[in-house]
Write a protein that holds these residues in place. Structure first.
Motif, PDB file in Angstrom:
ATOM      1  N   ILE A 317      61.100 103.590  62.669  1.00 27.35           N
ATOM      2  CA  ILE A 317      61.443 104.987  62.922  1.00 27.35           C
ATOM      3  C   ILE A 317      60.439 105.901  62.229  1.00 27.35           C
ATOM      4  CG2 ILE A 317      63.177 106.774  62.507  1.00 27.35           C
ATOM      5  CD1 ILE A 317      65.311 104.610  62.795  1.00 27.35           C
ATOM      6  N   GLY A 318      60.092 105.567  60.990  1.00 29.13           N
ATOM      7  CA  GLY A 318      59.085 106.340  60.282  1.00 29.13           C
ATOM      8  C   GLY A 318      57.744 106.297  60.989  1.00 29.13           C
ATOM      9  N   GLY A 319      57.412 105.134  61.576  1.00 31.82           N
ATOM     10  CA  GLY A 319      56.157 105.015  62.307  1.00 31.82           C
ATOM     11  C   GLY A 319      56.106 105.959  63.502  1.00 31.82           C
ATOM     12  N   ILE A 320      57.227 106.078  64.216  1.00 30.66           N
ATOM     13  CA  ILE A 320      57.283 107.000  65.353  1.00 30.66           C
ATOM     14  C   ILE A 320      57.067 108.443  64.888  1.00 30.66           C
ATOM     15  CG2 ILE A 320      58.783 107.941  67.145  1.00 30.66           C
ATOM     16  CD1 ILE A 320      60.115 105.205  67.332  1.00 30.66           C
ATOM     17  N   ILE A 321      57.694 108.790  63.762  1.00 30.91           N
ATOM     18  CA  ILE A 321      57.502 110.142  63.216  1.00 30.91           C
ATOM     19  C   ILE A 321      56.045 110.353  62.820  1.00 30.91           C
ATOM     20  CG2 ILE A 321      58.143 111.704  61.338  1.00 30.91           C
ATOM     21  CD1 ILE A 321      60.864 110.312  61.261  1.00 30.91           C
ATOM     22  N   GLY A 322      55.435 109.331  62.211  1.00 34.61           N
ATOM     23  CA  GLY A 322      54.047 109.448  61.792  1.00 34.61           C
ATOM     24  C   GLY A 322      53.104 109.622  62.961  1.00 34.61           C
ATOM     25  N   PHE A 323      53.288 108.836  64.003  1.00 30.60           N
ATOM     26  CA  PHE A 323      52.424 108.953  65.173  1.00 30.60           C
ATOM     27  C   PHE A 323      52.646 110.274  65.901  1.00 30.60           C
ATOM     28  CE2 PHE A 323      52.110 104.293  64.766  1.00 30.60           C
ATOM     29  CZ  PHE A 323      50.724 104.189  64.783  1.00 30.60           C
ATOM     30  N   ALA A 324      53.891 110.746  65.929  1.00 29.81           N
ATOM     31  CA  ALA A 324      54.141 112.059  66.535  1.00 29.81           C
ATOM     32  C   ALA A 324      53.455 113.159  65.731  1.00 29.81           C
ATOM     33  CB  ALA A 324      55.646 112.318  66.617  1.00 29.81           C
ATOM     34  N   SER A 325      53.402 113.002  64.419  1.00 32.29           N
ATOM     35  CA  SER A 325      52.756 114.001  63.568  1.00 32.29           C
ATOM     36  C   SER A 325      51.263 114.099  63.837  1.00 32.29           C
ATOM     37  CB  SER A 325      52.988 113.670  62.087  1.00 32.29           C
ATOM     38  OG  SER A 325      54.357 113.611  61.788  1.00 32.29           O
ATOM     39  N   THR A 326      50.669 113.001  64.284  1.00 36.64           N
ATOM     40  CA  THR A 326      49.226 113.015  64.512  1.00 36.64           C
ATOM     41  C   THR A 326      48.828 113.895  65.702  1.00 36.64           C
ATOM     42  OG1 THR A 326      49.381 111.010  65.894  1.00 36.64           O
ATOM     43  CG2 THR A 326      48.916 110.717  63.540  1.00 36.64           C
ATOM     44  N   LEU A 327      49.795 114.266  66.541  1.00 42.73           N
ATOM     45  CA  LEU A 327      49.481 115.201  67.621  1.00 42.73           C
ATOM     46  C   LEU A 327      49.006 116.538  67.049  1.00 42.73           C
ATOM     47  CD1 LEU A 327      52.468 114.510  70.043  1.00 42.73           C
ATOM     48  CD2 LEU A 327      50.146 113.595  70.145  1.00 42.73           C
ATOM     49  N   LEU A 328      49.517 116.881  65.851  1.00 45.53           N
ATOM     50  CA  LEU A 328      49.056 118.080  65.154  1.00 45.53           C
ATOM     51  C   LEU A 328      47.903 117.757  64.217  1.00 45.53           C
ATOM     52  CD1 LEU A 328      49.274 121.038  64.206  1.00 45.53           C
ATOM     53  CD2 LEU A 328      51.053 120.284  62.596  1.00 45.53           C
ATOM     54  N   ILE A 329      48.071 116.689  63.418  1.00 44.26           N
ATOM     55  CA  ILE A 329      47.059 116.349  62.423  1.00 44.26           C
ATOM     56  C   ILE A 329      45.765 115.914  63.086  1.00 44.26           C
ATOM     57  CG2 ILE A 329      46.562 114.771  60.499  1.00 44.26           C
ATOM     58  CD1 ILE A 329      49.521 114.708  59.885  1.00 44.26           C
ATOM     59  N   GLY A 330      45.862 115.364  64.314  1.00 42.56           N
ATOM     60  CA  GLY A 330      44.669 114.898  65.000  1.00 42.56           C
ATOM     61  C   GLY A 330      43.649 115.997  65.275  1.00 42.56           C
ATOM     62  N   ARG A 331      44.084 117.244  65.241  1.00 40.57           N
ATOM     63  CA  ARG A 331      43.160 118.355  65.457  1.00 40.57           C
ATOM     64  C   ARG A 331      42.384 118.700  64.194  1.00 40.57           C
ATOM     65  NH1 ARG A 331      47.462 122.384  68.558  1.00 40.57           N
ATOM     66  NH2 ARG A 331      48.053 120.943  70.234  1.00 40.57           N
ATOM     67  N   TRP A 332      42.804 118.151  63.066  1.00 33.79           N
ATOM     68  CA  TRP A 332      42.175 118.475  61.805  1.00 33.79           C
ATOM     69  C   TRP A 332      41.028 117.517  61.516  1.00 33.79           C
ATOM     70  CZ3 TRP A 332      47.391 118.655  58.652  1.00 33.79           C
ATOM     71  CH2 TRP A 332      48.204 119.669  59.183  1.00 33.79           C
ATOM     72  N   ASP A 333      40.404 117.731  60.384  1.00 34.86           N
ATOM     73  CA  ASP A 333      39.378 116.826  59.885  1.00 34.86           C
ATOM     74  C   ASP A 333      40.006 115.454  59.664  1.00 34.86           C
ATOM     75  OD1 ASP A 333      37.484 115.437  58.454  1.00 34.86           O
ATOM     76  OD2 ASP A 333      36.943 117.119  57.168  1.00 34.86           O
ATOM     77  N   PRO A 334      39.423 114.364  60.201  1.00 31.29           N
ATOM     78  CA  PRO A 334      40.016 113.031  60.003  1.00 31.29           C
ATOM     79  C   PRO A 334      40.226 112.676  58.538  1.00 31.29           C
ATOM     80  CG  PRO A 334      38.306 112.948  61.677  1.00 31.29           C
ATOM     81  CD  PRO A 334      38.250 114.321  61.089  1.00 31.29           C
ATOM     82  N   ARG A 335      39.384 113.185  57.672  1.00 30.99           N
ATOM     83  CA  ARG A 335      39.556 112.887  56.243  1.00 30.99           C
ATOM     84  C   ARG A 335      40.889 113.403  55.725  1.00 30.99           C
ATOM     85  NH1 ARG A 335      34.174 115.406  53.788  1.00 30.99           N
ATOM     86  NH2 ARG A 335      34.998 117.137  55.044  1.00 30.99           N
ATOM     87  N   LEU A 336      41.314 114.546  56.231  1.00 28.00           N
ATOM     88  CA  LEU A 336      42.577 115.119  55.776  1.00 28.00           C
ATOM     89  C   LEU A 336      43.751 114.255  56.217  1.00 28.00           C
ATOM     90  CD1 LEU A 336      43.981 117.423  54.339  1.00 28.00           C
ATOM     91  CD2 LEU A 336      43.978 118.712  56.496  1.00 28.00           C
ATOM     92  N   GLY A 337      43.737 113.803  57.476  1.00 26.16           N
ATOM     93  CA  GLY A 337      44.823 112.950  57.954  1.00 26.16           C
ATOM     94  C   GLY A 337      44.897 111.645  57.191  1.00 26.16           C
ATOM     95  N   MET A 338      43.741 110.985  56.981  1.00 25.89           N
ATOM     96  CA  MET A 338      43.743 109.730  56.224  1.00 25.89           C
ATOM     97  C   MET A 338      44.158 109.961  54.782  1.00 25.89           C
ATOM     98  SD  MET A 338      40.461 107.599  57.692  1.00 25.89           S
ATOM     99  CE  MET A 338      39.277 108.948  57.532  1.00 25.89           C
ATOM    100  N   GLY A 339      43.718 111.074  54.191  1.00 28.39           N
ATOM    101  CA  GLY A 339      44.107 111.365  52.812  1.00 28.39           C
ATOM    102  C   GLY A 339      45.602 111.556  52.668  1.00 28.39           C
ATOM    103  N   ILE A 340      46.213 112.279  53.628  1.00 27.31           N
ATOM    104  CA  ILE A 340      47.668 112.473  53.589  1.00 27.31           C
ATOM    105  C   ILE A 340      48.385 111.135  53.724  1.00 27.31           C
ATOM    106  CG2 ILE A 340      49.630 113.454  54.844  1.00 27.31           C
ATOM    107  CD1 ILE A 340      47.847 115.827  55.563  1.00 27.31           C
TER     108      ILE A 340
END
Length: 504
Positions: A317-340
């Protein structure tokens, strides 16, 4: 016309159907990675095998997967993506059905080898097809959808497999995959475009055999080292020496031959080289809690299997939330998403290291969700960063190495964690039992010992069990500390990534 160009020329509907087909096929393969671990006790009873013998069903499956995965690039060049994907998904489905039909230890090991070997190219090839089917600007979105297979497959496999095994028997955990496997093969046959003519290039047998030997020896060391007491065993010493020698031969040959089995020149790409290191760490921290927590909760905290399955399921369930979050985070710098993502793994590791054997279910469920969110957030920016500056013609080969390192990282860190737990349990049990003497006033003070006593044999036995539980908990805390440190190290490496991609 290149094969990637052919995929991009298809209609949007066709590309979406291709995405659904390859996601289904790769999810099925990912589901079997850990499902067998929940079936081993039942399989051991059916086959009248020892614990060491039944473990070969997992060991040889991992070996076959690790050996065949690097061949993905060669197979695609020689036979084409569509043909390789169809053969692998169909063969994997057949091997899975044969695993359920096996009536002896030898046959189940044989079919597990076939299952791992013929299905090994599925995930890296599916990942390459997904990235090449959509424009680079949509790589984050499609990587998010595909990444769910990497995270959710191993999470849901043991849950449903364990339920079927408990309700019927272990064979149904394999049978449940067969209908979906047939559906995936039919869908791939109908959606994937025809292959262009393959290139008849000779296989670099020296490079392939040297790399296969090195990988096989490393996996054997990781799988059998703990049972054989590591380097006190001549077998482990021999396998380590063979692994080092074979890997040296592979490197020397690959750097001096005109057509090597694997193109090591890909590592000159900074994004790809850094991505390989990060995916190795990602593999280390991805599956470790799934493997360690069930044994801790079942053997030492007294949790039933049904509750443990729910806890593992909440990670999905957490994985689904995480992947859904990447729809927003994916627009950012990849370093920021990996750091989070790696930062959340650090938090989850510190949280796990602070637990004790009286932990409640709600705490474990929240931690499982946090782990799932973290690994879901990491996958998309990690994939995008790694492959953003590679040409499409290198994608299948590069993706095979990417997933190979992820699997090796998982095997390595799980083995190290289990070794630390066993060593710490033994050492701390020995130290704590030194204090159990009639001269220790605490042990003879009424009211302080609760239900334990040193005056009777049953009392001593109960005290010994409790000391063993606490000693084991120290080992698990140490393992979770290693998990936290690995996640923190990844954050430092993320800072080395480029901010913007270079033109391919």
């Amino acid at each position: 016309m290149s094969e990637s160009a052919t995929l991009l020329d298809l209609s949007l509907t066709r590309r979406i159907l291709i995405l659904a087909s390859v996601v289904l096929g790769s999810t099925l393969y990912a589901t079997t990675l850990l499902v067998a671990s929940t079936l081993l006790p039942q399989m051991q009873g059916t086959m009248a095998a020892t614990a060491d013998e039944i473990a070969w069903t997992t060991t040889f499956n991992i070996l076959a997967t690790a050996i065949v995965t690097p061949m993905t690039g060669y197979l695609v060049t020689r036979f084409g993506r569509r043909r390789v994907m169809l053969v692998c998904v169909s063969g994997f489905t057949l091997a899975t059905w044969l695993c359920g039909q096996a009536d002896s230890l030898e046959t189940v090991v044989l079919w597990r080898i076939l299952q791992g070997g013929i299905g090994a190219p599925v995930i890296p090839l599916a990942n390459a097809i997904v990235l090449d089917s959509f424009p680079r600007r949509q790589a984050g979105l499609v990587s998010s959808i595909f990444g769910m297979t990497v995270v959710l497959g191993p999470a849901i496999g043991p849950v449903f497999g364990g339920m079927l095994a408990e309700a019927y028997n272990w064979r149904w955990a394999f049978y449940m995959i067969v209908p979906a496997g047939v559906l995936a093969a039919v869908a791939l046959r109908l959606t994937l475009p025809a292959d262009r003519p393959g290139i008849r290039i000779p296989l670099d047998w020296t490079g392939f055999l040297a790399l296969a030997t090195a990988i096989a020896c490393v996996q054997l060391v990781l799988s059998r080292g703990q049972r054989l007491d590591w380097y006190d065993s001549p077998e482990i010493i021999l396998e380590t020496c063979l692994a080092v020698l074979a890997f040296y031969v592979f490197l020397a040959h690959s750097l001096t031959t005109a057509r090597p089995f694997l193109n090591l020149g890909l590592l000159l790409n900074r994004d790809y080289a850094l991505g390989m290191v990060l995916v190795f760490i990602y593999g280390m921290v991805n599956f470790t809690p799934i493997v360690l927590l069930p044994s801790l909760l079942q053997q030492h905290a007294g949790y039933p299997d049904s509750i443990i399955g729910v806890i593992v399921g909440y990670r999905g369930i957490g994985g689904i939330i995480g992947f859904a979050s990447t729809l927003l985070i994916g627009r950012w710098d990849p370093r920021l998403g990996m750091g989070i993502g790696f930062g959340l793994l650090v938090v989850s590791g510190l949280w796990l290291a602070s637990l004790d054997l009286n932990v409640g279910v709600e705490v474990l469920l929240l931690n499982a969700v946090l782990q799932g969110v973290a690994v879901g957030i990491i996958w998309v920016p990690l994939t995008v960063m790694t492959f953003r500056s590679l040409e499409s013609r290198h994608m299948a080969e590069a993706m095979a190495l990417f997933h190979l390192l992820r699997n090796i990282g998982s095997s390595l860190f799980i083995s190290l964690s289990v070794a630390e737990i066993i060593q710490a349990t033994t050492m701390n049990y020995s130290r704590m039992t030194e204090l159990v003497t009639p001269y220790n006033r605490v042990l003879t003070t009424p009211g302080l010992m609760g239900g334990w006593t040193i005056e009777t044999l049953p009392g001593l036995a109960a005290l010994s069990r409790e000391i063993n539980r606490q000693a084991a908990m120290i080992g698990y805390v140490n393992a979770f500390g290693m998990y936290t440190l690995a996640s923190a190290a990844a954050i430092l490496l993320v800072l080395l990534a480029r901010r913007r991609p270079r033109p391919a």
